[in-house]
Design a protein around this motif. Structure first.
Motif, mmCIF file in Angstrom:
data_model
loop_
_atom_site.group_PDB
_atom_site.id
_atom_site.type_symbol
_atom_site.label_atom_id
_atom_site.label_comp_id
_atom_site.label_asym_id
_atom_site.label_seq_id
_atom_site.Cartn_x
_atom_site.Cartn_y
_atom_site.Cartn_z
ATOM 1 N N MET A 249 29.085 141.224 101.872
ATOM 2 C CA MET A 249 30.193 141.823 102.605
ATOM 3 C C MET A 249 31.110 142.965 101.525
ATOM 4 S SD MET A 249 33.625 140.091 104.510
ATOM 5 C CE MET A 249 32.402 138.795 105.309
ATOM 6 N N PRO A 250 31.293 143.864 102.000
ATOM 7 C CA PRO A 250 32.210 144.766 100.984
ATOM 8 C C PRO A 250 33.569 144.305 100.838
ATOM 9 C CG PRO A 250 31.580 145.941 103.214
ATOM 10 C CD PRO A 250 31.370 144.530 103.381
ATOM 11 N N SER A 251 34.130 144.351 99.464
ATOM 12 C CA SER A 251 35.324 144.015 99.319
ATOM 13 C C SER A 251 36.162 144.846 98.445
ATOM 14 C CB SER A 251 35.284 142.480 98.413
ATOM 15 O OG SER A 251 34.804 142.889 97.159
ATOM 16 N N PRO A 252 37.641 144.763 98.511
ATOM 17 C CA PRO A 252 38.351 145.636 97.795
ATOM 18 C C PRO A 252 38.081 146.030 96.146
ATOM 19 C CG PRO A 252 39.665 144.255 99.052
ATOM 20 C CD PRO A 252 38.597 143.644 98.855
ATOM 21 N N VAL A 253 38.538 147.339 96.096
ATOM 22 C CA VAL A 253 38.299 147.560 94.528
ATOM 23 C C VAL A 253 39.521 146.851 93.792
ATOM 24 C CG1 VAL A 253 38.630 149.656 93.127
ATOM 25 C CG2 VAL A 253 37.119 150.000 95.253
ATOM 26 N N VAL A 254 40.504 146.873 94.652
ATOM 27 C CA VAL A 254 41.724 146.557 93.801
ATOM 28 C C VAL A 254 42.636 146.170 94.991
ATOM 29 C CG1 VAL A 254 43.067 148.414 93.210
ATOM 30 C CG2 VAL A 254 43.119 146.255 91.869
ATOM 31 N N VAL A 255 43.588 145.069 94.753
ATOM 32 C CA VAL A 255 44.452 144.912 95.570
ATOM 33 C C VAL A 255 45.996 144.807 94.981
ATOM 34 C CG1 VAL A 255 45.597 143.090 97.326
ATOM 35 C CG2 VAL A 255 42.941 143.349 96.946
ATOM 36 N N PHE A 256 46.852 145.470 95.532
ATOM 37 C CA PHE A 256 48.130 145.587 95.051
ATOM 38 C C PHE A 256 49.226 144.299 95.470
ATOM 39 C CE2 PHE A 256 46.546 149.736 93.955
ATOM 40 C CZ PHE A 256 47.235 149.597 92.455
ATOM 41 N N ILE A 257 49.689 143.643 94.733
ATOM 42 C CA ILE A 257 50.776 142.728 95.178
ATOM 43 C C ILE A 257 52.192 142.781 94.313
ATOM 44 C CG2 ILE A 257 49.031 140.935 95.693
ATOM 45 C CD1 ILE A 257 50.024 139.511 93.195
ATOM 46 N N GLY A 258 53.242 142.360 94.771
ATOM 47 C CA GLY A 258 54.423 142.423 94.152
ATOM 48 C C GLY A 258 55.589 142.485 94.809
ATOM 49 N N ALA A 259 56.668 142.596 94.342
ATOM 50 C CA ALA A 259 57.919 142.524 94.868
ATOM 51 C C ALA A 259 58.073 143.851 95.965
ATOM 52 C CB ALA A 259 59.212 142.748 93.912
ATOM 53 N N PRO A 260 59.004 143.567 96.928
ATOM 54 C CA PRO A 260 59.419 144.770 97.726
ATOM 55 C C PRO A 260 59.946 146.077 97.039
ATOM 56 C CG PRO A 260 60.490 142.841 98.575
ATOM 57 C CD PRO A 260 59.700 142.232 97.532
ATOM 58 N N ALA A 261 59.466 147.159 96.899
ATOM 59 C CA ALA A 261 59.809 148.164 96.487
ATOM 60 C C ALA A 261 59.612 148.382 95.066
ATOM 61 C CB ALA A 261 61.246 148.393 96.513
ATOM 62 N N SER A 262 58.532 147.650 94.609
ATOM 63 C CA SER A 262 57.800 147.602 93.294
ATOM 64 C C SER A 262 56.996 148.864 93.288
ATOM 65 C CB SER A 262 57.019 146.612 92.643
ATOM 66 O OG SER A 262 56.112 146.127 93.883
ATOM 67 N N GLY A 263 56.535 149.647 94.454
ATOM 68 C CA GLY A 263 55.750 150.631 94.274
ATOM 69 C C GLY A 263 54.553 150.453 94.873
ATOM 70 N N LYS A 264 54.205 149.501 95.372
ATOM 71 C CA LYS A 264 52.683 149.082 95.912
ATOM 72 C C LYS A 264 52.024 150.024 96.718
ATOM 73 C CE LYS A 264 54.096 145.192 97.605
ATOM 74 N NZ LYS A 264 55.377 145.221 97.360
ATOM 75 N N SER A 265 52.743 150.537 97.854
ATOM 76 C CA SER A 265 52.293 151.431 98.556
ATOM 77 C C SER A 265 52.058 152.898 98.094
ATOM 78 C CB SER A 265 53.203 151.589 99.882
ATOM 79 O OG SER A 265 53.387 150.263 100.611
ATOM 80 N N LYS A 266 52.988 153.142 97.474
ATOM 81 C CA LYS A 266 52.819 154.696 96.644
ATOM 82 C C LYS A 266 52.057 154.672 95.763
ATOM 83 C CE LYS A 266 57.029 156.704 98.530
ATOM 84 N NZ LYS A 266 56.927 157.568 99.518
ATOM 85 N N ILE A 267 51.588 153.744 95.001
ATOM 86 C CA ILE A 267 51.053 153.708 93.826
ATOM 87 C C ILE A 267 49.480 153.401 94.455
ATOM 88 C CG2 ILE A 267 50.050 152.432 91.797
ATOM 89 C CD1 ILE A 267 53.168 152.631 90.938
ATOM 90 N N SER B 213 46.861 147.764 99.508
ATOM 91 C CA SER B 213 48.435 147.457 99.246
ATOM 92 C C SER B 213 48.719 146.241 100.377
ATOM 93 C CB SER B 213 49.240 148.658 99.184
ATOM 94 O OG SER B 213 49.218 149.455 100.069
ATOM 95 N N LEU B 214 49.204 145.276 99.944
ATOM 96 C CA LEU B 214 49.974 144.329 100.617
ATOM 97 C C LEU B 214 51.394 144.187 100.856
ATOM 98 C CD1 LEU B 214 47.955 141.077 99.493
ATOM 99 C CD2 LEU B 214 47.290 142.586 101.149
ATOM 100 N N GLY B 215 52.121 143.867 101.872
ATOM 101 C CA GLY B 215 53.376 143.557 102.028
ATOM 102 C C GLY B 215 54.016 142.404 100.925
ATOM 103 N N GLY B 216 55.234 142.749 100.401
ATOM 104 C CA GLY B 216 55.592 141.879 99.257
ATOM 105 C C GLY B 216 55.511 140.225 99.495
ATOM 106 N N GLY B 217 55.424 140.002 100.956
ATOM 107 C CA GLY B 217 55.348 138.477 101.330
ATOM 108 C C GLY B 217 54.127 137.966 101.748
#
Ligand SMILES: Nc1ncnc2c1ncn2[C@@H]1O[C@H](COP(=O)(O)OP(=O)(O)O)[C@@H](O)[C@H]1O
Ligand SMILES: O=C(O)C1=C[C@@H](OP(=O)(O)O)[C@@H](O)[C@H](O)C1
Ligand SMILES: [Mg+2]
Length: 173
Positions: free
Chosen positions: A1-19, A76-80
């Protein structure tokens, strides 16, 4: 099964979505932002919290995360999202990048009313982050701080790390 190259986690407004968006563009890999999936399927996050409650949002979020983790994508995940035990388990086998940001730097980023858990401002953000940091740290393969420096430069640093084979570096102090 394919899997992500990378997953972003972290606090809200740490920049996950934009980065994540920039990293995906640099690597020419699809990007999946799980909050965007939830919004597309169920409407604005603030409305879900207000009308149906946080538990309903978390269930929608878990479904979006489970699906996203089955794609070769930059995710990119949501912070929670990492609060879900099944998500914690799923994230043990994929490269996870933790984005951090200082309290000072984040203050000007959280005025956006789209984040219902931050309606009380910086104090609410500090409490959320303190409670979640053990989980973030445990899951992180590498950490990048977004407090200073521009988004493109941070994205390029992350691409270099991915290109070097995503070696585990843990959490920098
Ligand atoms: N390094 C940075 N420099 C300046 N602004 C940033 C930086 N990283 C993020 N931001 C800003 O912070 C806000 C939140 O970013 P976003 O990607 O939505 O965070 P997250 O997905 O982690 O909640 C956006 O307005 C974004 O432009
Ligand atoms: O921290 C949280 O619990 C949340 C973070 C938000 O995503 P970002 O981290 O992308 O802002 C969004 O999922 C929702 O408002 C809940
Ligand atoms: Mg986001």
């Amino acid at each position: 099964m394919p899997s992500p190259v990378v997953v972003f986690i972290g606090a809200p407004a740490s920049g996950k979505s934009k980065i994540a968006k920039r990293v995906a563009a640099l690597l020419q890999v699809p990007r999946i932002d799980t909050d965007k999936v939830v919004v597309a399927e169920h409407g604005p996050i603030a409305d879900i919290f207000d009308n149906s409650g946080e538990a309903t949002f978390r269930a929608y979020e878990r479904a979006a995360v489970k699906d996203a983790l089955q794609h070769r994508a930059i995710v990119s995940l949501g912070g929670g999202a990492v609060l879900d035990p099944d998500t914690q388990k799923d994230l043990t086998t994929v490269p996870v990048v933790l984005l951090t940001v200082s309290e000072e730097a984040v203050a000007s980023r959280i005025s956006d009313p789209k984040r219902p858990l931050l309606r009380d401002g910086i104090e609410a953000w500090k409490k959320l982050v303190a409670a979640r940091m053990p989980i973030y740290s445990e899951l992180a393969w590498n950490t990048f701080d977004t407090s200073a420096g521009d988004l493109d430069a941070i994205a390029e640093d992350i691409v270099s790390w991915i290109s070097s084979g995503t070696p585990r570096q843990g959490v920098s102090s």
